[in-house]
Design an enzyme around this catalytic site. Structure first.
Site, mmCIF file in Angstrom:
data_model
loop_
_atom_site.group_PDB
_atom_site.id
_atom_site.type_symbol
_atom_site.label_atom_id
_atom_site.label_comp_id
_atom_site.label_asym_id
_atom_site.label_seq_id
_atom_site.Cartn_x
_atom_site.Cartn_y
_atom_site.Cartn_z
ATOM 1 N N GLU A 397 25.700 82.388 -36.760
ATOM 2 C CA GLU A 397 26.852 82.717 -35.927
ATOM 3 C C GLU A 397 28.016 83.304 -36.717
ATOM 4 O OE1 GLU A 397 24.300 80.002 -33.611
ATOM 5 O OE2 GLU A 397 25.083 79.946 -35.661
ATOM 6 N N HIS A 464 24.799 70.626 -26.373
ATOM 7 C CA HIS A 464 24.607 71.765 -25.479
ATOM 8 C C HIS A 464 25.455 71.662 -24.209
ATOM 9 C CE1 HIS A 464 20.952 71.676 -27.962
ATOM 10 N NE2 HIS A 464 20.864 72.968 -27.755
#
Length: 658
Positions: A397, A464
């Protein structure tokens, strides 16, 4: 030191000498000014001039270079007027950051230089993005980026090398191995003989070069550059050199053994090259004195100019207006008929139509190409736009956010999909320290949108399910959108992509396939900073966003006796406080609902602003309702206890009865 001139002509040989001499003499002058208190800090590159000068001289003027503290030779070889450098180091307006940042923490599009940030690593990924833009636009160019041997221990170094290798980008990764990371010797930083050996693991060419030999540096970079422009691919260069002064002047060099200092002192790049040029009959003491006199005169003239410049004045409006690049919102309306679609379809439509609007837009993310992304937002995009513009990325990322910044610097737009908003933590540094600060620091936009699938109530557990908008609303320079409906999602996404500033675009996973709405099929935009009034009533004001809006709608539907204004914020930065104030002036009561845990969230700021600016209209305490101060659990029963929906009903009734 042996010099191989190869086919280098005499003028070039002499120019390389002058180009090394100039930063050396500037540095010597700066050390005097530092002792006099006329500059605040200095990072010396004395003994390393051959690297900066050699690399820059072997590149073309339109090719980007990303230097570091000890690369003054990059700036002088690119012929930046010295008075601008001197003003920069004194924090004056004539520099490149208007006094907002110091030393070499700046960039300049005019000279194709992109300055560093103190976190070092992200600039390597930025070089990837710059090079990618050149490749996509068929420009035969290379990009050079510098780091020290200490910086090669950062994860961003490895991410950037891997990205460049996988995508075959024409990036020269230049490691200045000068023996010490501040005071830490290389023996405590890495356990391989040469840092260039790391290139093998990334499938790229790598070379170890004598960084004090200007002709070795110039010749090798020139040779590699010619080939890389025609056949793109990255190269890792390790320049062996030494730092003859401290990391910065205050740290000194007491940690360096005297024998080592003396050994490297005999390998001074300028003194040795001077001797070589004398042997070649190209230089003598008279010519040297003339060169030094010319440079000294230039330094003194430009210093006088910089010293005469006024100190920077603080003008609050100027400082605040430069946090973001000016963006004139243009409304686009769709005359097409609408169709009832889900929120996930609206995001996909908005993204697809923006790709059609902007042929310089690139989408990057994990599994977004052939697979279409884990939520299928980009399904079919490869067929429409190709893998050059819809790019699967490695799992990195930070490197990809930095690469998005590089695309923006080199004239393109970027959308990055975080597979889950939770994973933005791995890209946090370039988001909050690079994207957010670049325009304020040196006027460079960050034309990047980061899509953030977020939120709980789907049984996905702690990694998540976060709705982590408060990480970013706190950071000046970022914009944050958080739509709750398909119509808003499509229009706001189009605006986010049009906006040249960095935008975090939150998309609630729980709403992706559960919320339907009539949405125009054509392209349209919606303004940031304008909330939506979904219901009107005189008793109480409810403010929310994302899934909280739908919880509030459900509760109001179950309690028709409650007459409330329901405000959907839609964007959190900018925040539409005007709509909230107007409602409170009517109702006198305010309750704010957020899915995020309560402490430090957006509701706290809204509450504080109302208390400061509309206290006299309040008929009761402001209520804030959010999730509990704990990670989000997986079990549905535990998650239901964590989320604020039931607590909101209780708080709403209590405030109404106050």
């Amino acid at each position: 030191m042996e010099y191989q001139r190869k086919d280098i002509d005499n003028n070039t040989l002499l120019n390389l000498y002058k180009r090394m001499l100039k930063p050396r003499m500037i540095e010597e002058k700066m050390l005097i000014l530092l002792r006099q208190g006329k500059i605040s800090k200095w990072f010396s590159g004395i003994g390393q001039e051959a690297i900066s000068v050699g690399v820059t001289s072997a590149m073309t003027a339109e090719e980007y270079i990303l230097p570091m503290h000890r690369n003054l030779g990059v700036f002088t070889t690119r012929e930046i007027p010295l008075h601008r450098l001197f003003s920069q180091w004194q924090g004056k307006a004539g520099g490149f950051t208007k006094g907002r940042d110091r030393s070499f923490h700046f960039g300049t599009q005019e000279y194709k230089i992109v300055g560093m940030i103190s976190h070092l690593g992200p600039q390597l990924g930025v070089a990837d993005g710059i090079a990618l833009a050149d490749v996509l636009q068929n420009r035969e160019r290379i990009t050079a980026v510098f780091t020290g041997e200490g910086g090669t221990s950062e994860g961003d170094f490895h991410e950037a090398l891997n990205i460049a290798s996988v995508w075959q980008l024409p990036v020269l990764f230049c490691i200045e191995n000068n023996g010490y990371g501040l005071s830490t010797p290389t023996s405590e930083q890495y356990n391989c003989e040469n840092l260039a050996d790391r290139g093998i693991g990334y499938g790229m060419e790598s070379y170890t070069i004598d960084g004090n030999n200007i002709l070795d540096v110039y010749s090798k970079v020139g040779e590699l550059g010619q080939r890389m422009r025609k056949k793109p691919g990255p190269v890792l260069l390790e320049f062996k050199t030494f730092r003859m002064r401290g990391h910065e002047e205050a740290s000194g060099t007491k940690y360096v053994p005297d024998a080592l200092m003396e050994e490297w002192g005999t390998m001074d790049p300028i003194a040795n090259y001077e001797s070589f040029l004398k042997e070649e009959g190209l230089l003598d003491n008279i010519k040297i004195d003339l060169q030094k006199a010319e440079i000294e005169s230039e330094i003194n003239e430009h210093l006088q100019f910089a010293f005469g410049e006024h100190e920077v004045d603080f003008v609050e409006s100027d400082e605040l207006s430069d946090v973001y690049k000016a963006f004139a919102y243009t409304e686009a309306r769709s005359n097409n008929a609408g169709e009832k679609i889900r929120l996930v379809d609206a995001v996909s439509q908005g993204l697809r139509q923006s790709m059609e609007q902007h042929d310089n837009l690139v989408i990057m993310g994990q599994d977004i190409a052939g697979y279409g992304g884990v939520f299928k937002v980009t399904e079919g995009f490869v067929d429409a736009f190709g893998t050059s513009r819809v790019r699967n990325t490695p799992i990195c990322e930070s490197g990809i956010v930095a690469a998005a910044m590089g695309l923006s610097i080199n004239g393109m737009k970027a959308v990055v999909e975080m597979q889950f908003a939770d994973f933005a933590s791995s890209g946090f540094n370039p988001i909050v320290n690079y994207l957010a600060k670049s325009h304020y620091r040196w006027g460079e936009k960050a034309d990047v949108v980061i899509r953030m699938p977020c939120g709980g109530d789907v049984g996905a557990g702690p990694f998540h399910s976060q709705t982590n908008e408060a990480w970013f609303t706190k950071t000046p320079g970022l914009k944050v959108a958080y739509p709750a409906f398909p119509f808003d999602a499509k229009g706001l996404l189009a605006t986010a992509i049009n906006d040249p500033n960095p935008v975090l675009f939150f998309e609630h996973k729980g709403l992706y396939r559960s919320v339907y709405q009539e949405v125009p099929t054509g392209y349209y935009t919606l303004p940031f900073g304008k909330a939506a009034l979904l219901k009107e009533g005189h008793e109480i004001t409810i403010v929310s966003y994302g899934a909280g809006v739908h919880w509030a709608l459900e509760i109001l539907g179950n309690h028709p006796e409650i007459k409330a204004d329901l405000i959907d914020l839609r964007t959190l930065m900018p925040l539409d406080m005007t709509s909230i104030y107007t409602s409170i002036e009517k109702t006198g009561k305010l309750i704010i609902l957020q899915e995020d845990s309560l402490f430090g969230g957006i509701s706290s700021d809204i509450s504080a602003l109302v208390m400061e600016n509309r206290f006299e209209y309040l008929d009761g305490p402001i209520k804030r309702v959010g999730s509990l101060e704990m990670p989000i659990p997986f079990s549905k029963r535990l998650e239901n206890g964590y989320l604020p929906k039931e607590r909101f009903v209780v708080a709403l009734k209590e405030l109404l009865a106050y």
